[in-house]
Design a protein around this motif. Structure first.
Motif, short mmCIF file in Angstrom:
data_model
loop_
_atom_site.label_atom_id
_atom_site.label_comp_id
_atom_site.label_asym_id
_atom_site.label_seq_id
_atom_site.Cartn_x
_atom_site.Cartn_y
_atom_site.Cartn_z
N GLU A 139 147.70 -0.59 14.21
CA GLU A 139 146.95 0.24 13.28
C GLU A 139 145.69 -0.52 12.86
N TYR A 140 144.76 0.18 12.22
CA TYR A 140 143.56 -0.47 11.72
C TYR A 140 143.91 -1.59 10.73
N ARG A 141 143.12 -2.67 10.79
CA ARG A 141 143.22 -3.80 9.86
C ARG A 141 144.50 -4.60 10.01
N GLN A 142 145.19 -4.43 11.11
CA GLN A 142 146.41 -5.20 11.36
C GLN A 142 146.06 -6.40 12.23
N ALA A 143 146.36 -7.61 11.77
CA ALA A 143 146.10 -8.82 12.55
C ALA A 143 147.16 -8.95 13.64
N VAL A 144 146.71 -9.03 14.89
CA VAL A 144 147.65 -9.04 16.03
C VAL A 144 147.41 -10.29 16.87
N PRO A 145 148.44 -11.11 17.09
CA PRO A 145 148.28 -12.25 18.01
C PRO A 145 148.02 -11.75 19.43
N THR A 151 143.52 -14.21 17.80
CA THR A 151 144.05 -13.04 17.09
C THR A 151 143.02 -11.93 17.14
N ALA A 152 143.51 -10.69 17.07
CA ALA A 152 142.63 -9.52 17.12
C ALA A 152 142.87 -8.64 15.91
N ALA A 170 138.92 -16.78 17.83
CA ALA A 170 139.43 -17.61 18.92
C ALA A 170 139.20 -19.09 18.62
N THR A 171 140.23 -19.89 18.84
CA THR A 171 140.14 -21.34 18.64
C THR A 171 140.52 -22.05 19.93
N GLU A 172 139.65 -22.98 20.37
CA GLU A 172 139.89 -23.76 21.58
C GLU A 172 139.42 -25.19 21.33
#
Length: 533
Positions: A139-145, A151-152, A170-172
């Motif tokens: 859903e909107y505004r849901q943090a998804v790995p 994360t998106a 994104a972390t690298e």
């Protein structure tokens, strides 16, 4: 951490971008090229099996239409999108597959007569049906790995039911970058859906520019202007033909026509018949009347809560079969016909244009963007006649380009959206999804506002850590126009197509070993020398 551009690069369709991070490959959209087909739809500039995750901004085919082909060619990862985009993809990709199969069947019938080689559809209905197997929704505004270090978050883009801007963090190797992919940004004050969400900060923004060089008409003229067009055309005994995308635009038109009828704005034929000649539009309208919690604007939500059907009114008829569609052109009753596709390049709309374009009492109303090389663009650019189904058709009907109904943000609203990015201010803005003349122009506009920006080229690679172009891209050759004095022969068009394939193969060969490259170059030179001799 690198960002690659594999579609909608200085053109408006075929959106496809790629983020490589932590040894993973994330694709953002996988759209079908429409119009001039500047890049072959049948090939990807990457291995489909190398993609780990596909994120989809919205269901329109120019952002999603090659997903079944991606799976067909080896993708086995995860597809992530919003719940309603997933529902719309179920029907839109099956419809697209049906068109692919029909087109291949038609070409093969011609090939049998001419001796040309047979062609295969880009994908089949069976391929499209497999997409759901790979789908997960949010859903909107849901943090998804998404994968390790990424994360998106999907936020409302206000373009289509379920459409989203995608925020990737994104972390690298201890370095973090925040990217925002705009997808298609919606117009403001549209019916049914909400206005686009404004975001306040990002390191990099990948931004559309469809209308980056112009503005729309004022929003409050929608209902009155459309009513005036319908009233005038029906009053002189003509039909109103509206090429419309089956999902989103058709439902908006139904919303406005319901208002027109409720307010009795058409006097010539007060209870005029309206035909939705698109099985896909019928199915999509069913989704638009389903569970829309979290997706509707306040006015539409109030209608639903009051029990009002947003898309229902007297004398609305849905055609299902091709026989019912053909019968519309045998019936002389003045009517409104809404049919797909919106750019007139496929679907039943082409038959309605064939039967109505030559009639001066009729009106064709364009309610969305018409891409370069499409029949819709050809008509708007003033063609006196067009060839359809092997027949030359005179253009006598009135043509109306109704900018007010565009579902894309115009220039001012695009600038307003990007101006909200202040904390942090973007290090760079990549301008995509705009014509070859528009995207660079809009990038220059952003530069004038003090933003670093440019319009990337196809296959360009950008290093997000160093902030530099790692590999330069190229602009594919435009589809060949007919030579002076007549139409290009099929053999010449085939030669041009093969030449474009050779150029694309050369670009993909970058990085291969020198021995192979030298051998390839020698073979091409020998072939050319033999031809010129």
């Amino acid at each position: 951490m690198k960002l690659s551009f594999f579609g909608a690069d200085q053109c408006v369709t075929g959106s496809c971008h790629c983020l490589d991070v932590n040894g993973r490959r994330i694709l953002i959209d996988c759209g079908l090229q429409q119009g001039r087909d500047e890049v072959s739809n049948g090939e990807f500039p990457f291995a489909a099996g190398s993609v780990d995750v596909l994120l989809v901004t919205h269901a329109h085919i120019d952002h999603s239409g090659r997903i079944p082909m991606l799976i067909k060619q080896g993708f086995r990862g995860r597809i992530l999108t919003t719940r309603l985009t997933a529902d719309l993809l179920d029907i839109m990709l099956l419809d697209s597959a049906h068109i692919q199969e029909q087109d291949a069947e038609w070409k093969n019938r011609k090939a049998e007569r001419s001796g040309a080689p047979r062609v295969e559809p880009l994908y089949t209905i069976e391929d499209a049906a497999r997409v759901r197997e790979f789908m997960t929704t949010c859903e909107y505004r849901q943090a998804v790995p998404v994968c390790e270090g990424v994360t998106a978050e999907f936020v409302d883009a206000g373009h289509l039911l379920g459409s989203a801007c995608i925020v990737l963090t994104a972390t690298e190797n201890g370095q973090t970058r925040k990217l925002v992919f705009s997808g298609d940004l919606g117009n403001v004050n549209q019916p049914i859906i909400r206005d686009p969400t404004y975001l306040t900060g990002a390191d990099y923004v990948i931004m559309e520019s469809t209308y980056g060089d112009r503005n729309h008409t004022e929003a409050w003229t929608y209902t009155d202007d459309l009513a005036r067009i319908i009233d005038t055309t029906l009053g002189r005994g003509g039909n109103v033909i509206i090429p419309s995308f089956a999902v989103g635009r058709t439902q908006e038109l139904l919303y406005f026509i319901r208002e027109i009828k409720d307010q009795h704005l058409v006097r010539s034929v007060p209870d005029f018949p309206v035909y939705i000649d698109s099985p896909l539009a019928k199915k999509a309208t069913t989704i638009f009347t389903g569970d829309l919690h979290g997706y509707l604007d306040e006015e539409a939500l109030a209608l639903v809560q009051d029990g009002t059907h947003m898309f229902s009114f007297s004398n609305l008829r849905m055609t299902e079969t091709s026989e019912e569609s053909k019968a519309l052109n045998m019936d002389h009753t003045p009517k409104v016909i809404i049919s797909a596709s919106g750019m007139c390049d496929a679907g039943r709309i082409r038959h309605h244009l064939k039967h109505n374009l030559w009639r001066k009492e009729c009106t064709v109303v364009f309610v969305g963007y018409q891409g370069e090389g499409t029949l819709g663009r050809t008509l708007l650019e003033g063609a006196k006649s067009v060839k359809m189904f092997g027949e030359e058709i005179a253009v006598n009907a009135q043509l109306v380009n109704f900018h007010g109904l565009s579902s894309h943000a115009d220039r001012d609203h695009l600038l307003s959206w990007i101006s909200a990015f202040r904390d942090p201010r973007p290090r760079h803005v990549f301008v995509v999804h705009g014509d070859r003349e528009v995207a660079p122009f809009f990038a220059q506009t952003l530069q004038g506002m003090g933003l670093d920006a440019h319009a990337p080229q196809y296959t360009e690679v950008y290093d997000l850590i160093t902030g530099t172009v790692a590999e330069r891209g190229y602009l594919p050759e435009r589809k060949a126009k007919a030579p002076a004095g007549g139409k290009a022969s099929p053999a010449y068009e085939r030669l041009v197509a093969v030449g474009q394939m050779v150029m694309e193969s050369i670009k993909r060969s970058r990085g291969r070993d020198n021995k192979s490259l030298a051998k390839f170059a020698d073979q091409l030179r020998q072939l050319l020398e033999k031809w010129e001799a």
